[in-house]
Design an enzyme around this catalytic site. Structure first.
Site, PDB file in Angstrom:
ATOM      1  N   GLY A 192       2.550  -1.195   4.281  1.00 53.94           N
ATOM      2  CA  GLY A 192       2.662   0.229   3.983  1.00 53.94           C
ATOM      3  C   GLY A 192       4.118   0.621   3.817  1.00 53.94           C
ATOM      4  O   GLY A 192       4.746   0.360   2.792  1.00 53.94           O
ATOM      5  N   GLY A 193       4.684   1.218   4.856  1.00 55.12           N
ATOM      6  CA  GLY A 193       6.048   1.755   4.811  1.00 55.12           C
ATOM      7  C   GLY A 193       7.075   0.848   4.160  1.00 55.12           C
ATOM      8  O   GLY A 193       7.828   1.281   3.275  1.00 55.12           O
TER       9      GLY A 193
ATOM     10  N   SER B 210       2.606  -2.231  10.338  1.00 53.64           N
ATOM     11  CA  SER B 210       4.042  -2.259  10.682  1.00 53.64           C
ATOM     12  C   SER B 210       4.718  -3.599  10.413  1.00 53.64           C
ATOM     13  O   SER B 210       5.600  -4.007  11.169  1.00 53.64           O
ATOM     14  CB  SER B 210       4.256  -1.835  12.138  1.00 53.64           C
TER      15      SER B 210
ATOM     16  N   ASN C 109       0.870  -1.175   0.000  1.00 53.24           N
ATOM     17  CA  ASN C 109       0.000   0.000   0.000  1.00 53.24           C
ATOM     18  C   ASN C 109       0.907   1.226   0.000  1.00 53.24           C
ATOM     19  O   ASN C 109       1.440   1.609   1.041  1.00 53.24           O
ATOM     20  CB  ASN C 109      -0.896  -0.028   1.248  1.00 53.24           C
TER      21      ASN C 109
ATOM     22  N   LYS D 167       0.189   4.283  -0.514  1.00 52.35           N
ATOM     23  CA  LYS D 167      -0.444   5.494   0.040  1.00 52.35           C
ATOM     24  C   LYS D 167      -0.089   6.726  -0.812  1.00 52.35           C
ATOM     25  O   LYS D 167       0.106   6.584  -2.011  1.00 52.35           O
ATOM     26  CB  LYS D 167      -0.045   5.670   1.511  1.00 52.35           C
TER      27      LYS D 167
ATOM     28  N   GLU E 218      -7.240   4.832   7.004  1.00 53.20           N
ATOM     29  CA  GLU E 218      -6.957   6.244   6.729  1.00 53.20           C
ATOM     30  C   GLU E 218      -8.101   6.892   5.958  1.00 53.20           C
ATOM     31  O   GLU E 218      -8.363   8.080   6.085  1.00 53.20           O
ATOM     32  CB  GLU E 218      -5.614   6.371   5.992  1.00 53.20           C
TER      33      GLU E 218
ATOM     34  N   HIS F 137      -9.737   1.275   3.863  1.00 58.50           N
ATOM     35  CA  HIS F 137      -8.526   1.473   4.655  1.00 58.50           C
ATOM     36  C   HIS F 137      -8.821   2.454   5.795  1.00 58.50           C
ATOM     37  O   HIS F 137      -9.573   3.413   5.617  1.00 58.50           O
ATOM     38  CB  HIS F 137      -7.386   1.994   3.780  1.00 58.50           C
TER      39      HIS F 137
ATOM     40  N   GLY G 208       1.587   2.170  10.736  1.00 64.75           N
ATOM     41  CA  GLY G 208       2.551   3.256  10.644  1.00 64.75           C
ATOM     42  C   GLY G 208       3.136   3.672  11.985  1.00 64.75           C
ATOM     43  O   GLY G 208       3.780   4.709  12.100  1.00 64.75           O
TER      44      GLY G 208
ATOM     45  N   GLU H  50      -6.415  -4.854   9.883  1.00 63.32           N
ATOM     46  CA  GLU H  50      -5.363  -3.888  10.204  1.00 63.32           C
ATOM     47  C   GLU H  50      -5.733  -3.125  11.480  1.00 63.32           C
ATOM     48  O   GLU H  50      -6.471  -2.136  11.417  1.00 63.32           O
ATOM     49  CB  GLU H  50      -5.199  -2.895   9.062  1.00 63.32           C
TER      50      GLU H  50
HETATM   51  P1  PGA Z   1       2.292   0.178   7.645  1.00 60.11           P
HETATM   52  O1  PGA Z   1       0.894   0.409   6.881  1.00 60.11           O
HETATM   53  O2  PGA Z   1       2.850  -1.126   7.136  1.00 60.11           O
HETATM   54  O3  PGA Z   1       3.124   1.357   7.278  1.00 60.11           O
HETATM   55  O4  PGA Z   1       1.969   0.110   9.105  1.00 60.11           O
HETATM   56  C1  PGA Z   1       0.025  -0.651   6.645  1.00 60.11           C
HETATM   57  C2  PGA Z   1      -1.218  -0.142   5.957  1.00 60.11           C
HETATM   58  O5  PGA Z   1      -1.644   0.981   6.253  1.00 60.11           O
HETATM   59  O6  PGA Z   1      -1.805  -0.834   5.112  1.00 60.11           O
END
Ligand code: PGA
Length: 252
Positions: free
Chosen positions: A233-234, A212, A9, A11, A96, A94, A172, A166
């Site tokens: 994500g990251g 994470s 992802n 983002k 967010e 998601h 994050g 999640e």
């Molecule tokens: P993250 O994000 O791996 O940076 O925690 C996961 C996501 O939001 O899908």
């Protein structure tokens, strides 16, 4: 047989040059046949990404889609637009989007129904907040999120659905659910599906964990029997880390 999946992802990261170079880097790497690999660049770069991944096993998916078919919705992107450039899967729900764009269960159900009825498969995301876990409400919260949306769908649509659990407190933040916490929730999710449908449906849906995930914790999380992969994500913004996470999910 459910699929093992690792989906990135991205983002709101990566402009055109970074999108191009990250995809080119990923294409150089060896992946594993038993893991489906997906990436989700931002809307402006989806078509470029589709052209770039051509002849590789990487699938390009979108991060979001609008709930209405078409019309006066300034700034939005429709299911049909995505399909017209060759996108066949999207994230929906998601956290967010739920938090920053106020997407509630009603809107999410509209999105899910419109996408699935137009053959846009979905990775449906959900998960509890920290205070909900602290007050021991996390199972009920997740159950409600599912009951208000995907559990309302006809059984035959479930082959187009992947779920992504999640927990918001792990996204994050560097804080990951323990493998046991992930397994316990995934098992519970499968039980909710079993109660609404049948064993085949609950056993065949892939349930990803997100929050994470990094190379150092991926193996342990993916080793849990109800965890079929991850939404990353990251760590998906770094080709090498992403490859290590994919490797962690492979049994080859
Ligand atoms: P993250 O994000 O791996 O940076 O925690 C996961 C996501 O939001 O899908």
């Amino acid at each position: 047989m459910r699929k093992k999946i690792v989906a990135g992802n991205w983002k709101m990261n990566n402009g055109l040059n970074q999108t191009t170079s990250l995809i080119n880097e990923l294409k150089e790497l060896d992946f594993y046949r038993d893991v489906s690999v997906m990436i989700s660049p931002a809307f402006p770069f989806l078509k470029t990404a589709i052209d770039l991944v051509n002849n590789s096993s990487i699938e390009v998916i979108s991060q979001n889609v609008h709930q209405k078919k078409q019309g006066a919705y300034t700034g939005e992107v429709s299911v049909e637009m995505l399909k017209s450039i060759g996108i066949n899967k999207t994230l929906i729900g998601h956290s967010e989007r739920r938090v920053y764009s106020n997407e509630n269960d009603t809107v999410l159900l509209e999105k899910v129904e419109l996408a699935l009825s137009n053959d846009l498969d979905i990775i449906f995301c959900f998960g509890e907040e920290l205070f909900e876990r602290k007050s021991n409400n996390h199972f009920q919260v997740v159950k409600n999120q599912l009951e208000n949306t995907v559990l309302k769908l006809d059984r035959h649509l479930w082959r187009k659905i992947v779920l992504a659990y999640e927990p918001i407190w792990a996204i994050g933040t560097g804080e990951t659910a323990t493998p046991e916490q992930a397994q316990e929730m995934h098992e519970f999710i499968r039980k909710c599906i079993l109660e609404s449908y049948d064993k085949t449906t609950s056993e065949n849906v892939s349930i990803l964990y997100g929050g994470s995930i990094k190379p150092s914790n991926a193996t342990e999380i993916f080793s849990k029997k109800d965890v079929d992969g991850g939404l990353i994500g990251g760590a998906s913004l770094d080709a090498k880390d992403f490859q290590l996470i994919i490797k962690a999910n492979s049994s080859l």
